[in-house]
Write a protein that holds these residues in place. Structure first.
Motif, mmCIF file in Angstrom:
data_model
loop_
_atom_site.group_PDB
_atom_site.id
_atom_site.type_symbol
_atom_site.label_atom_id
_atom_site.label_comp_id
_atom_site.label_asym_id
_atom_site.label_seq_id
_atom_site.Cartn_x
_atom_site.Cartn_y
_atom_site.Cartn_z
ATOM 1 N N ARG A 1 0.965 -4.383 4.591
ATOM 2 C CA ARG A 1 2.387 -3.904 3.462
ATOM 3 C C ARG A 1 2.271 -5.737 4.232
ATOM 4 N NH1 ARG A 1 7.376 -4.464 5.546
ATOM 5 N NH2 ARG A 1 6.388 -6.708 5.974
ATOM 6 N N VAL A 2 2.933 -6.441 3.663
ATOM 7 C CA VAL A 2 2.845 -8.291 2.862
ATOM 8 C C VAL A 2 4.537 -8.253 2.549
ATOM 9 C CG1 VAL A 2 2.636 -10.565 2.657
ATOM 10 C CG2 VAL A 2 0.355 -8.117 3.045
ATOM 11 N N GLU B 1 2.303 3.557 7.349
ATOM 12 C CA GLU B 1 1.189 4.786 7.835
ATOM 13 C C GLU B 1 0.641 4.231 6.492
ATOM 14 O OE1 GLU B 1 3.978 7.543 8.157
ATOM 15 O OE2 GLU B 1 4.927 7.603 10.161
ATOM 16 N N GLY B 2 -0.285 4.364 5.870
ATOM 17 C CA GLY B 2 -1.554 3.967 5.067
ATOM 18 C C GLY B 2 -2.581 4.234 5.562
ATOM 19 N N ALA B 3 -3.584 4.087 5.339
ATOM 20 C CA ALA B 3 -5.122 4.303 5.697
ATOM 21 C C ALA B 3 -5.582 2.766 5.958
ATOM 22 C CB ALA B 3 -6.126 4.610 4.570
ATOM 23 N N PRO B 4 -6.137 2.181 6.611
ATOM 24 C CA PRO B 4 -7.170 0.668 6.943
ATOM 25 C C PRO B 4 -7.289 0.037 6.029
ATOM 26 C CG PRO B 4 -7.424 2.732 8.977
ATOM 27 C CD PRO B 4 -6.794 3.480 8.219
ATOM 28 N N TRP C 1 8.825 -0.829 -0.540
ATOM 29 C CA TRP C 1 8.536 -1.702 -1.827
ATOM 30 C C TRP C 1 7.914 -1.549 -3.096
ATOM 31 C CZ3 TRP C 1 7.968 -1.238 3.467
ATOM 32 C CH2 TRP C 1 8.653 -2.038 4.206
ATOM 33 N N ALA C 2 7.499 -2.915 -4.212
ATOM 34 C CA ALA C 2 7.004 -2.431 -5.431
ATOM 35 C C ALA C 2 6.391 -4.055 -5.123
ATOM 36 C CB ALA C 2 7.225 -2.311 -6.406
ATOM 37 N N GLU C 3 5.715 -4.119 -5.351
ATOM 38 C CA GLU C 3 4.752 -5.264 -5.401
ATOM 39 C C GLU C 3 4.893 -6.251 -6.839
ATOM 40 O OE1 GLU C 3 0.641 -5.652 -5.587
ATOM 41 O OE2 GLU C 3 -0.503 -4.876 -4.644
ATOM 42 N N GLY C 4 5.919 -7.056 -6.478
ATOM 43 C CA GLY C 4 6.538 -8.267 -7.334
ATOM 44 C C GLY C 4 8.505 -7.939 -7.713
ATOM 45 N N ARG C 5 8.514 -6.974 -6.933
ATOM 46 C CA ARG C 5 10.103 -6.348 -6.808
ATOM 47 C C ARG C 5 10.379 -6.963 -5.925
ATOM 48 N NH1 ARG C 5 11.760 -5.734 -11.861
ATOM 49 N NH2 ARG C 5 12.664 -3.890 -11.278
ATOM 50 N N CYS C 6 11.748 -7.427 -5.652
ATOM 51 C CA CYS C 6 12.721 -7.513 -5.191
ATOM 52 C C CYS C 6 13.258 -6.140 -4.368
ATOM 53 C CB CYS C 6 13.491 -8.791 -4.964
ATOM 54 S SG CYS C 6 12.676 -10.132 -5.244
ATOM 55 N N PRO D 1 0.890 -1.461 -0.089
ATOM 56 C CA PRO D 1 0.312 -0.312 -0.377
ATOM 57 C C PRO D 1 0.717 1.155 -0.001
ATOM 58 C CG PRO D 1 -0.750 -1.433 1.276
ATOM 59 C CD PRO D 1 0.343 -1.764 1.541
ATOM 60 N N SER D 2 0.240 2.144 0.031
ATOM 61 C CA SER D 2 0.422 3.513 0.242
ATOM 62 C C SER D 2 1.718 4.541 0.663
ATOM 63 C CB SER D 2 0.135 4.718 -0.412
ATOM 64 O OG SER D 2 -1.243 4.655 0.065
ATOM 65 N N ASN D 3 2.022 5.235 1.761
ATOM 66 C CA ASN D 3 2.283 4.764 2.371
ATOM 67 C C ASN D 3 3.941 4.667 3.622
ATOM 68 O OD1 ASN D 3 2.079 8.138 2.176
ATOM 69 N ND2 ASN D 3 -0.389 7.454 3.044
#
Length: 367
Positions: free
Chosen positions: A339-340, A331-334, A312-317, A298-300
């Motif tokens: 973040r995984v 610090e993103g919104a609920p 981080w970016a999805e699908g990237r190391c 997610p953002s933040n």
């Protein structure tokens, strides 16, 4: 013949001791006692008059102080006695009390980072000698140097990079590494992004039924929630968890530089809920680089290593050296969700093959 006692001379005569009469003693004792009662009565009367002369506000203040004193004595009496802590003990409280550099430590005696190792250098040198007898001293110069001067290295390191267990000298130091540092493994992980994500989503469904499903661990954080699901924990496979993520576990066997045979190797799914902050801390060694494959970003959300922030970016190391001071936060919104990342420890690219084999032997789990 009759013996007649001689009369005592004047010098030998003693005046007979006359015991006081019982009547005289009783009268004197009663007189003294009456005087004591009179004095006590006068004292009490004086005290009462003094209180009468006092201002009412002063009496209320004294009464309040007395009540507070009684309350304090009661609570102090209920507390368990505390042992005195020396300064040296407090310096080692990362292992005993679980806090150092703002990071909360576990209390497991098996944890390589959190447990206190008395005589660690001697133990490492013994393991190195045993390895050299079985195999060879060839290529062991840097490890030998590191063990011999470990105390100096750890104490003289700058505050930005302080591995807490073992420092291998003469390795290039940088907070982040390029993807080319371990290109094969990075590309393999990214190609299998969807596979790992699907197995995570199956695992994560269990959170709707209970607060902490089986196999997950909750880590201490200043705020929020940080969960981890280990496939390999400090060089030890977790069979029950691996059976629940079979394709991800098989993928680990295809990585060329995965640390899987010593206590510095880990592989897990790491989840940060919105509002979570991981306190700044150092990793245990500089012989590895930590790889984060973004699964949900997610953002933040940021990772800060050595004062340098990265997202981080999805699908990237994302590759970094966790022996540098680092932290992470979400610090993103609920409604954005957690973040995984899939986290796996890889060898530092400048640790030679012979050194890897020796370090696996020296730091084997349970050794």
């Amino acid at each position: 013949m009759v013996w007649v006692p001689l009369s005592p001379t004047s010098s030998d005569r003693r005046a007979p001791l006359r015991a006081p009469s019982t009547t005289t003693m009783s009268l004197e004792w009663l007189t003294d006692w009456s005087w004591s009662l009179d004095g006590l009565r006068d004292f009490i009367a004086t005290g009462i008059q003094s209180f009468r002369d006092c201002d009412a506000t002063a009496l209320v203040a004294v009464a309040c102080l007395l009540v507070l004193f009684v309350w304090y004595c009661y609570h102090v009496g209920r507390e368990q006695p505390r042992a005195y802590a020396t300064v040296n003990a407090l310096m080692q409280s990362a292992e005993a009390n679980g806090v150092q550099n703002g990071f909360v430590y576990c209390h497991s005696p098996e944890c390589v980072r959190c447990s206190h190792h008395d005589g660690l250098n001697q133990k490492l040198y013994h393991n190195l000698q045993e390895y050299a007898k079985r195999y060879s001293w060839s290529g062991m110069g840097r490890i030998h140097k590191g063990i011999r001067e470990q105390g100096r290295y750890l104490n003289s390191r700058p505050s930005i990079q302080k591995p807490e267990v073992f420092f291998l000298p003469d390795l290039p130091t940088t907070p982040y590494f390029s993807r080319d540092a371990q290109k094969h493994d990075v590309e393999l992980l990214e190609r299998n992004f969807q596979t790992i994500l699907c197995e995570f989503e199956t695992l994560y469904k269990a959170f709707s039924n209970c607060s902490l499903p089986q196999g997950w661990k909750m880590n201490s954080t200043p705020s929020g929630e940080w969960f981890t699901f280990y496939l390999v924990n400090q060089g030890t496979c977790v069979p029950r968890n691996c059976r629940r993520c079979p394709r991800t576990y098989r993928l680990l066997g295809s990585l060329r530089t995965c640390i899987g045979n010593n206590v510095f190797g880990n592989a897990c799914i790491s989840v940060l809920s919105p509002g979570t902050v991981i306190a700044e801390h150092y990793g245990p060694t500089n012989i590895r680089i930590r790889c984060h494959l973004g699964l949900k970003t997610p953002s933040n959300c940021e990772l800060v290593v050595g004062g340098e922030p990265q997202c981080w970016a999805e699908g990237r190391c994302l590759l970094f050296d966790d022996s540098f001071l680092h932290t992470a936060f979400h610090e993103g919104a609920p409604e954005e969700g957690p973040r995984v990342v899939f986290m796996v420890d890889l060898w530092h690219p400048n640790v030679a093959a012979a050194e890897r084999q020796a370090l696996d032997f020296i730091f084997a789990p349970g050794r």
